[in-house]
Design an enzyme around this catalytic site. Structure first.
Site, short mmCIF file in Angstrom:
data_model
loop_
_atom_site.label_atom_id
_atom_site.label_comp_id
_atom_site.label_asym_id
_atom_site.label_seq_id
_atom_site.Cartn_x
_atom_site.Cartn_y
_atom_site.Cartn_z
N HIS A 105 -48.05 -76.28 -3.23
CA HIS A 105 -47.67 -74.87 -3.38
C HIS A 105 -46.28 -74.87 -4.00
CE1 HIS A 105 -50.14 -74.84 0.35
NE2 HIS A 105 -50.52 -73.62 0.00
N ASP A 117 -56.24 -81.77 2.74
CA ASP A 117 -55.46 -80.67 3.32
C ASP A 117 -55.44 -80.97 4.83
OD1 ASP A 117 -54.20 -78.40 4.03
OD2 ASP A 117 -55.54 -77.02 2.98
N ASP A 170 -57.21 -73.61 12.55
CA ASP A 170 -57.28 -74.57 11.46
C ASP A 170 -56.41 -75.78 11.84
OD1 ASP A 170 -58.06 -75.28 8.93
OD2 ASP A 170 -56.64 -73.99 7.86
N ASP A 179 -61.23 -79.25 0.02
CA ASP A 179 -60.11 -79.58 0.89
C ASP A 179 -60.69 -80.36 2.06
OD1 ASP A 179 -58.10 -78.58 -0.63
OD2 ASP A 179 -57.45 -77.03 0.79
N ASP A 188 -56.64 -78.79 10.80
CA ASP A 188 -56.36 -79.64 9.63
C ASP A 188 -56.21 -81.12 9.97
OD1 ASP A 188 -56.40 -77.46 7.93
OD2 ASP A 188 -54.23 -77.23 7.82
N GLU A 234 -63.00 -75.85 2.02
CA GLU A 234 -62.31 -76.62 3.07
C GLU A 234 -63.19 -76.75 4.30
OE1 GLU A 234 -58.15 -75.99 3.62
OE2 GLU A 234 -58.29 -76.25 5.79
N GLU A 268 -60.31 -70.36 -2.52
CA GLU A 268 -60.54 -71.14 -1.29
C GLU A 268 -60.87 -70.19 -0.15
OE1 GLU A 268 -57.56 -74.18 -0.49
OE2 GLU A 268 -57.90 -73.92 1.66
N ASP A 322 -43.52 -75.65 -1.58
CA ASP A 322 -43.50 -76.99 -0.98
C ASP A 322 -42.53 -77.88 -1.73
OD1 ASP A 322 -45.75 -76.11 0.39
OD2 ASP A 322 -47.15 -77.15 -0.95
#
Ligand code: XLS
Ligand code: NI
Ligand code: NI
Length: 443
Positions: free
Chosen positions: A99, A337, A305, A294, A307, A266, A230, A102
């Site tokens: 992103h 991700d 989430d 993802d 992750d 994802e 997404e 980031d």
């Protein structure tokens, strides 16, 4: 300078290895049906989880020990960029994703933020000249800053809409500059909290207007990367407009956008939507909309989430089955991700998390490839639907019958014979293939 000094380049050592910093199943150059594992799996590191995040959760601050922790501002951003390329090289991974926020700190104004971004994009561009690792996709973060409290392109504020447009405009320019094959839209706050204060029709129309303008701008600047949406059902927004692939597809078709977009799917978003990962992949695949993945996993005991790095071999197998059936991922890839757990705070854990995920998808690839080679599921499915290859079934499929003829057919039936779906047999077969693959690669 080296940030991960104690780590050497991660090598494939095979299933017998006890070295936590080695691949046991991911052998990048191994040939699977004419393609290497590296080409088929197209692994990518997520910048935000690996270099930006610090292991904070809603109840506690970050725990991560990172070699760049003493720095701040643009110096911190530069160190992270430098460390990131060392990480990609040591992991020997072909792609990364980020992103905008980031990689570079936000400034006091949009102009300052863009200047910061330009500084780091310039650095990354230099690395890309010699690095084997390339950008898989970039995106604009339009959910962290308080200005997005009511959404970005679906905000009630036209100023926020404009600000968001400026961010995506810049994002597309960066994508072009860095040769990104994809650009991602995840609408974290594109949804609503309560209908009591929401004009849902205007918000959805505006989101579509926003996407059309993004398509137009990409054309204008000659950026030809693939656009990806997404889907995610909720979190942070209660009702998110890109709930799942089917909802996203209906949206894209309603607004004549389906020719310009595919999906970035994802795993953990699928489970939050009440679907399996393979369900989402299949829905996208049969509609020609599977763009990228993802790769992570959730926890059924937790409703958010999480992750996690994907380690569930059953799921990676069924996911790779869909991906192989799709003829691969094209311009897309398998982007982790995924974040190491808050308790896994050492720099080595970043490597071990990725190794675990890559090995798990490598196993999934091998098993799925064998299932396809041996025609295990397709053969069964073909037989299961054979009533549509002859007689009245053939007419249904060819569109040459109607309710009158079907009624006549039904009236003439004395007995309807159904066959068993054999779920248990098929599940046991998949287990057998998994176990056989694992034992056949053991050295
Ligand atoms: C959050 C999303 C996000 C996207 C990119 O749940 O997965 O990280 O992948 O904005
Ligand atoms: Ni994601
Ligand atoms: Ni997510």
């Amino acid at each position: 300078m080296a940030y991960f000094q104690s780590i050497n380049k991660i090598q494939y050592e095979g299933p017998g290895s006890k070295n936590p910093l080695a691949y046991k199943y991911y052998n990048p150059q191994e040939n699977i049906n004419g393609k290497t594992m590296e080409e088929l799996l197209r692994f990518s590191v997520a910048y935000w989880h690996t270099f930006t995040a610090e292991g904070a959760d809603p109840f506690g601050v970050g725990t991560a020990i990172r070699p760049w922790a003493n720095l701040t501002g643009i110096d911190l951003a530069k160190a992270r960029a430098e460390a990131s390329f060392e990480f990609y090289e040591k992991l020997d991974v072909p792609f990364f994703c980020f992103h905008d926020v980031d990689i570079a700190p936000e400034g006091g104004t949009l102009k300052e933020s863009n200047d910061n971004l330009d500084t780091i994009v310039g650095m990354i561009k230099d690395y890309l000249k010699t690095s084997k690792t390339k950008l898989l996709w970039n995106t604009a973060n339009m959910f962290t800053n308080p200005r997005y409290v009511h959404g970005a392109a679906t905000s009630n504020s036209a100023d926020v809409f404009a600000y968001s447009a400026a961010k995506v405009k810049k994002g597309l320019e960066v994508a072009k500059e860095l040769g990104s094959p994809n650009y991602v839209f995840w609408g974290g706050r594109e949804g609503y909290e309560t209908l009591l204060n929401t004009d849902m029709k205007l918000e959805q129309d505006n989101l579509a207007r926003f996407f059309h303008m993004a398509v137009d701008y990409a054309k204008e600047i000659g950026y030809d990367g693939q656009f990806l949406i997404e889907p995610k059902p909720k979190e942070p927004t209660k009702h998110q407009y890109d709930f799942d692939v089917a909802t996203g597809l209906a949206f894209l078709k309603t607004y004549d956008l389906d020719q310009y977009f595919k999906f970035n799917i994802e795993a953990n978003h699928a489970t939050l939507a009440g679907h399996t990962f393979e369900h989402e992949l299949r829905t996208a695949r049969i509609n020609g909309m599977l763009g990228s993945v993802d790769a992570n996993q959730g926890d059924v005991l937790l409703g958010w989430d999480t992750d996690e790095f994907p380690t569930d071999l059953y799921t990676t197998t069924l996911a790779m089955y869909e991906i192989l059936k799709n003829g691969g991922l094209g311009k897309g890839g398998l982007n982790f991700d995924a974040k190491v757990r808050r308790g896994s705070f050492e720099p080595d854990d970043l490597f071990e998390g990725h190794i675990a995920g890559m090995d798990s998808f490598a196993v999934g690839l091998k098993v799925a490839n064998k299932l396809i080679e041996d025609n295990v599921l397709d053969g069964f499915i073909e037989n299961r639907y054979s009533s549509y290859t002859q007689g009245i079934g053939k007419k249904i499929v060819e569109g040459t019958t109607n309710f009158h003829e079907l009624e006549q057919h039904a009236l003439g039936l004395t007995e309807i014979k159904n066959q068993s779906g054999k779920t248990e047999r098929l599940r046991a077969l998949v287990n057998q293939y998994l176990l056989e693959t694992l034992s056949s690669v053991r050295v």
